[in-house]
Design a protein around this motif. Structure first.
Motif, PDB file in Angstrom:
ATOM      1  N   ASP A  48      37.470  25.677   5.179  1.00 35.37           N
ATOM      2  CA  ASP A  48      36.155  25.244   4.723  1.00 35.37           C
ATOM      3  C   ASP A  48      35.776  24.096   5.245  1.00 35.37           C
ATOM      4  OD1 ASP A  48      36.827  27.202   2.746  1.00 35.37           O
ATOM      5  OD2 ASP A  48      36.506  25.824   0.897  1.00 35.37           O
ATOM      6  N   ARG A  65      19.451  27.398   4.479  1.00 38.32           N
ATOM      7  CA  ARG A  65      19.357  28.452   3.835  1.00 38.32           C
ATOM      8  C   ARG A  65      18.114  29.409   4.608  1.00 38.32           C
ATOM      9  NH1 ARG A  65      15.871  30.957   0.494  1.00 38.32           N
ATOM     10  NH2 ARG A  65      14.638  28.943   0.286  1.00 38.32           N
ATOM     11  N   GLY A  74      25.777  34.074   2.845  1.00 41.69           N
ATOM     12  CA  GLY A  74      26.495  34.747   1.583  1.00 41.69           C
ATOM     13  C   GLY A  74      25.891  34.413   0.197  1.00 41.69           C
ATOM     14  N   CYS A  76      24.217  30.328  -1.565  1.00 36.71           N
ATOM     15  CA  CYS A  76      24.007  29.076  -1.633  1.00 36.71           C
ATOM     16  C   CYS A  76      23.710  28.408  -2.799  1.00 36.71           C
ATOM     17  CB  CYS A  76      22.474  28.895  -0.776  1.00 36.71           C
ATOM     18  SG  CYS A  76      21.741  26.991  -0.538  1.00 36.71           S
ATOM     19  N   GLU A  86      26.807  23.800  -1.512  1.00 40.96           N
ATOM     20  CA  GLU A  86      27.674  24.566  -1.120  1.00 40.96           C
ATOM     21  C   GLU A  86      26.906  26.064  -0.472  1.00 40.96           C
ATOM     22  OE1 GLU A  86      30.136  25.766  -4.416  1.00 40.96           O
ATOM     23  OE2 GLU A  86      30.619  23.531  -5.055  1.00 40.96           O
ATOM     24  N   LEU A  87      27.423  26.499   0.701  1.00 45.39           N
ATOM     25  CA  LEU A  87      26.888  27.449   1.272  1.00 45.39           C
ATOM     26  C   LEU A  87      27.942  28.329   1.968  1.00 45.39           C
ATOM     27  CD1 LEU A  87      25.238  24.871   2.172  1.00 45.39           C
ATOM     28  CD2 LEU A  87      23.431  26.662   3.095  1.00 45.39           C
ATOM     29  N   GLU A  88      27.861  29.570   2.250  1.00 48.29           N
ATOM     30  CA  GLU A  88      28.516  30.638   3.086  1.00 48.29           C
ATOM     31  C   GLU A  88      27.616  31.036   4.056  1.00 48.29           C
ATOM     32  OE1 GLU A  88      29.839  34.932   2.589  1.00 48.29           O
ATOM     33  OE2 GLU A  88      31.455  33.624   1.392  1.00 48.29           O
ATOM     34  N   ASP A  90      27.863  33.061   7.805  1.00 47.17           N
ATOM     35  CA  ASP A  90      28.702  33.944   8.839  1.00 47.17           C
ATOM     36  C   ASP A  90      30.065  34.005   8.257  1.00 47.17           C
ATOM     37  OD1 ASP A  90      26.583  34.601  10.266  1.00 47.17           O
ATOM     38  OD2 ASP A  90      26.579  32.897  11.524  1.00 47.17           O
ATOM     39  N   GLY A  91      30.330  33.983   6.973  1.00 48.87           N
ATOM     40  CA  GLY A  91      31.679  34.126   6.464  1.00 48.87           C
ATOM     41  C   GLY A  91      32.166  32.536   6.307  1.00 48.87           C
ATOM     42  N   VAL A  92      31.612  31.626   6.781  1.00 49.62           N
ATOM     43  CA  VAL A  92      32.265  30.301   6.782  1.00 49.62           C
ATOM     44  C   VAL A  92      31.644  29.368   5.601  1.00 49.62           C
ATOM     45  CG1 VAL A  92      32.403  28.163   8.079  1.00 49.62           C
ATOM     46  CG2 VAL A  92      32.471  30.298   9.156  1.00 49.62           C
ATOM     47  N   LEU A  93      32.628  29.091   4.772  1.00 52.74           N
ATOM     48  CA  LEU A  93      32.124  28.187   3.832  1.00 52.74           C
ATOM     49  C   LEU A  93      31.978  26.675   3.996  1.00 52.74           C
ATOM     50  CD1 LEU A  93      34.789  29.112   1.249  1.00 52.74           C
ATOM     51  CD2 LEU A  93      32.513  29.902   1.304  1.00 52.74           C
ATOM     52  N   ASP A  95      30.691  23.125   2.631  1.00 48.77           N
ATOM     53  CA  ASP A  95      30.533  21.963   1.613  1.00 48.77           C
ATOM     54  C   ASP A  95      29.556  20.735   2.153  1.00 48.77           C
ATOM     55  OD1 ASP A  95      31.807  23.460  -0.733  1.00 48.77           O
ATOM     56  OD2 ASP A  95      33.693  22.728   0.182  1.00 48.77           O
TER      57      ASP A  95
END
Length: 409
Positions: A48, A65, A74, A76, A86-88, A90-93, A95
């Motif tokens: 992350d 976003r 993914g 938000c 917190e966001l995802e 392209d598959g990346v988390l 913080d």
């Protein structure tokens, strides 16, 4: 300096969305990248990404976003009250947090948080190795430049594989930091710096917290209560707990939980068997405390853990009070004694892990006897002429006892 595995355009989107505010990557990704470069440690993969913004992190999240759209986003989650998101992407988390400074109204209490500059945010952290940042800034040609910020000498400590607290009151403010030190030591093979070890011993000797052992559990400050429990759970669930617990004991840190645990020499065996029996490790570790129920209440263990320890303590008292002839009891009497007291399978397994009582009958009950039903069912007895009622239950228990006593002891 590059971060392997980042999706194309992500850094550029972060810088553009920061809208001229200082933005920096902090935390584990920076530490792991430097360890990979300095020590040739294996790259652990893209974890992350923790980012700190001098400004509103929720606003940054909203701009990201909109940039990402539904195909790349993914989820938000924005926490406006805390200045985090917190966001995802392209598959990346990701913080995100607004840069802040912290002050402690009293030792061990939750900090008071105020918005601040990036330098203040780095200065509030636990160890120098976690106070290193990679600032993201626009560069010529539309690329992103990564500038290393190391105001507290974290790179030197990384090179020496050393955990050094940032300031002299670190553990007084937040004693859970020593548990994080044990987690990092177990995961990364680091040692606690001599000055930080001396701070730990000095702090424990002074005991600067308003709560003391023997006081009401609910009066403990969060860093000796719920936050301490959360760090212990992370240590036992995510790290090499053998290495981490050994460090805490070697450092003399376990009086933070309870004094008796500092001198406990059987924790490895107990936790090994707890793991074999499928028991939660934290209650199993606390079973060696002088007063497991008081410690569980102070740490605010979840209900399941507190109930397990309560059943274990009751079983321990019963085993200590029973006459010495109990090892010669037949299986039916052992089963009756355990089951009448509402003894759960987990409490018996914990007694076995601790090494309480006569091991063989407890183990036989846990493995087999408790699973054995009567050789006939209630329906069959009724069909044979026995009326429903107390006599039916008594007959079923008697038949089961007969079957149990045919078992190998």
């Amino acid at each position: 300096m590059e971060l392997p595995g980042l999706p194309p355009g992500l850094l550029e989107a972060l810088v553009a969305s920061a809208a001229g505010r200082r933005l920096a990557l902090v935390g584990g990704a920076v530490r792991d990248l430097l360890l990979h470069q300095v020590h040739n440690d294996p790259w652990r993969g893209l974890v992350d990404l923790d980012l700190v913004l001098e400004g509103s992190a929720p606003e940054l999240a909203e701009r990201l976003r909109l940039w990402a759209g539904s195909e790349r986003l993914g989820f938000c989650h924005i926490h406006g009250a805390y200045g985090t998101a917190e966001l995802e992407l392209d598959g990346v988390l990701l913080d995100l947090a607004s840069a802040r400074r912290e002050s402690y109204p009293a030792p061990g209490e939750n900090p008071v948080v105020r918005l601040a500059a990036l330098a203040d945010d780095l200065a509030r952290r636990d160890f120098t190795i976690n106070a290193i940042a990679l600032e993201l800034a626009p560069a010529a040609g539309g690329v992103v430049a990564l500038a290393l910020l190391d105001p507290h000498g974290g790179q030197a400590d990384l090179a020496a594989r050393r955990l050094r607290l940032l300031h002299g009151g670190s553990l007084s403010d937040d004693p859970t930091r020593v548990l994080r030190a044990a987690r990092y030591a177990a995961r990364l093979g680091f040692e606690l710096a001599p000055g930080s070890l001396e701070q730990l011993r000095r702090t424990l000797a002074a005991w600067p917290w308003a709560w003391r052992p023997g006081d009401r559990p609910e009066l403990a400050p969060p860093a000796l209560g719920t936050r301490l429990r959360m760090e212990l759970e992370l240590l036992l669930e995510r790290e090499d707990w053998r290495a981490a617990m050994a460090r805490l004991q070697d450092w003399g840190a376990l009086p933070l939980v309870e004094e008796a645990l500092q001198s406990d020499r059987h924790w490895r065996r107990r936790l090994h068997w707890a793991q074999r029996f499928g028991l939660p490790l934290l209650p199993a570790w606390l079973a060696a405390a002088a007063d497991p129920l008081a410690v569980a209440a102070r740490l605010q263990l979840p209900h399941h853990g507190q109930r397990l320890l309560q059943q274990f303590v009751q079983l321990r008292h019963w085993l200590a009070e029973e006459p010495g002839s109990t090892p010669g009891w037949p299986p039916s009497r052992w089963s009756e004694a355990l089951e009448e007291r509402g003894g759960s399978a987990e409490a018996v397994a914990l007694a076995l892990a601790v090494g309480l009582g006569p091991r063989r009958p407890l183990l036989r009950w846990w493995l087999r006897w408790r699973h054995l039903p009567p050789p006939v069912t209630a329906t069959e007895l009724i069909a044979g002429g026995l009326a429903p009622g107390p006599a039916l239950g008594q007959a079923l228990r008697a038949r089961r006892a007969q079957r149990l006593d045919q078992e190998r002891r």
